[in-house]
Design a protein around this motif. Structure first.
Motif, PDB file in Angstrom:
ATOM      1  N   ALA A  78      20.871  23.607  53.041  1.00  0.00           N
ATOM      2  CA  ALA A  78      20.099  24.010  54.216  1.00  0.00           C
ATOM      3  C   ALA A  78      20.684  25.272  54.836  1.00  0.00           C
ATOM      4  O   ALA A  78      21.891  25.400  55.002  1.00  0.00           O
ATOM      5  N   LYS A  79      19.816  26.206  55.164  1.00  0.00           N
ATOM      6  CA  LYS A  79      20.219  27.456  55.806  1.00  0.00           C
ATOM      7  C   LYS A  79      19.496  27.684  57.131  1.00  0.00           C
ATOM      8  O   LYS A  79      19.830  28.608  57.854  1.00  0.00           O
ATOM      9  N   GLY A  80      18.476  26.868  57.404  1.00  0.00           N
ATOM     10  CA  GLY A  80      17.685  27.114  58.610  1.00  0.00           C
ATOM     11  C   GLY A  80      16.999  28.461  58.544  1.00  0.00           C
ATOM     12  O   GLY A  80      16.817  29.136  59.550  1.00  0.00           O
ATOM     13  N   TYR A  81      16.596  28.856  57.330  1.00  0.00           N
ATOM     14  CA  TYR A  81      16.111  30.208  57.089  1.00  0.00           C
ATOM     15  C   TYR A  81      14.944  30.607  57.992  1.00  0.00           C
ATOM     16  O   TYR A  81      15.018  31.627  58.683  1.00  0.00           O
ATOM     17  N   GLU A  82      13.879  29.831  57.991  1.00  0.00           N
ATOM     18  CA  GLU A  82      12.693  30.211  58.772  1.00  0.00           C
ATOM     19  C   GLU A  82      12.998  30.250  60.263  1.00  0.00           C
ATOM     20  O   GLU A  82      12.580  31.176  60.967  1.00  0.00           O
ATOM     21  N   THR A  83      13.742  29.272  60.744  1.00  0.00           N
ATOM     22  CA  THR A  83      14.105  29.239  62.164  1.00  0.00           C
ATOM     23  C   THR A  83      14.957  30.444  62.522  1.00  0.00           C
ATOM     24  O   THR A  83      14.719  31.108  63.537  1.00  0.00           O
ATOM     25  N   THR A  84      15.961  30.746  61.700  1.00  0.00           N
ATOM     26  CA  THR A  84      16.846  31.881  61.968  1.00  0.00           C
ATOM     27  C   THR A  84      16.066  33.187  61.942  1.00  0.00           C
ATOM     28  O   THR A  84      16.266  34.058  62.809  1.00  0.00           O
ATOM     29  N   MET A  85      15.161  33.332  61.000  1.00  0.00           N
ATOM     30  CA  MET A  85      14.365  34.559  60.928  1.00  0.00           C
ATOM     31  C   MET A  85      13.484  34.715  62.170  1.00  0.00           C
ATOM     32  O   MET A  85      13.348  35.823  62.704  1.00  0.00           O
ATOM     33  N   ARG A  86      12.900  33.619  62.644  1.00  0.00           N
ATOM     34  CA  ARG A  86      12.092  33.701  63.870  1.00  0.00           C
ATOM     35  C   ARG A  86      12.965  34.141  65.051  1.00  0.00           C
ATOM     36  O   ARG A  86      12.552  34.977  65.853  1.00  0.00           O
ATOM     37  N   VAL A  87      14.176  33.597  65.125  1.00  0.00           N
ATOM     38  CA  VAL A  87      15.093  33.954  66.218  1.00  0.00           C
ATOM     39  C   VAL A  87      15.422  35.441  66.178  1.00  0.00           C
ATOM     40  O   VAL A  87      15.312  36.138  67.196  1.00  0.00           O
ATOM     41  N   VAL A  88      15.831  35.959  65.026  1.00  0.00           N
ATOM     42  CA  VAL A  88      16.248  37.370  64.984  1.00  0.00           C
ATOM     43  C   VAL A  88      15.072  38.312  65.212  1.00  0.00           C
ATOM     44  O   VAL A  88      15.228  39.361  65.831  1.00  0.00           O
ATOM     45  N   HIS A  89      13.898  37.924  64.778  1.00  0.00           N
ATOM     46  CA  HIS A  89      12.724  38.774  65.026  1.00  0.00           C
ATOM     47  C   HIS A  89      12.336  38.761  66.510  1.00  0.00           C
ATOM     48  O   HIS A  89      11.947  39.804  67.047  1.00  0.00           O
ATOM     49  N   ARG A  90      12.460  37.625  67.171  1.00  0.00           N
ATOM     50  CA  ARG A  90      12.209  37.588  68.616  1.00  0.00           C
ATOM     51  C   ARG A  90      13.208  38.473  69.355  1.00  0.00           C
ATOM     52  O   ARG A  90      12.848  39.207  70.273  1.00  0.00           O
TER      53      ARG A  90
END
Length: 181
Positions: free
Chosen positions: A70-82
């Motif tokens: 698990a990397k939390g990829y989609e969640t992390t990407m949403r965070v950095v884009h916000r």
């Protein structure tokens, strides 16, 4: 070799906490700091965040066979884009395809902040390479105290040099790091 009586050694990351490695000597995961690819570079004026996970897995329940991936990829990407919408920052992140290790190292050398993963409580070469690149490293070490213990063993008893975050606190932690820039 262990069955033949030789001593066992295990890298002091999550693997060292598994029951099958109980009693084995814990060793650090070596990083070749003498190689230019693992040395700090001049950082840009704009706060830069690197996120170069080895895969794009999101999260799994702790008893799932892919838990440790698990990397939390989609969640992390949403965070950095916000964050990029709110702040003048630069993102150095993987997209739809994997990148070479050399490219990932270059992205970390360019970054002020490197995100490993904030799901399993482990740390990986991403964290170690981020530290070698003189970046602030954000990960979930602390979610599982025994992994923090392994990090302390590998660092001669020092506290792990990471900024702790979960997927739920990642945006706040990054926001704070950006503001203190």
């Amino acid at each position: 070799f262990v069955d033949a009586g030789f001593p066992g050694v295990v890298v002091g990351q999550y693997q060292a906490t598994l029951p099958e490695f109980s009693g084995w000597s814990v060793v650090p995961n070596p990083i070749p700091l003498w190689e230019p690819a693992y040395q700090p570079d001049v950082k840009p004026d704009l706060v830069t965040i690197a996120y170069t996970p080895s895969g794009r897995h999101e999260s799994f329940p702790p008893d799932h066979k892919l838990w440790w991936h698990a990397k939390g990829y989609e969640t992390t990407m949403r965070v950095v884009h916000r964050l990029a919408e709110r702040h003048p920052i630069r993102l150095r992140v993987i997209g739809d395809a994997q990148i070479s290790h050399a490219s990932a190292l270059a992205m970390k050398r360019d970054a002020h902040i490197v995100i490993d993963e904030c799901v399993t409580g482990s740390y990986h070469r991403n964290s170690l390479e981020g530290l070698a690149a003189a970046a602030v490293v954000v990960n979930g070490v602390g979610l599982r105290p025994e992994i923090g213990d392994m990090a302390r063993i590998c660092s001669g008893g020092a506290e792990p040099p990471f900024v702790f975050a979960t997927l739920q606190t990642l945006e706040w932690e990054l926001e704070h790091l950006i503001r203190i820039g």
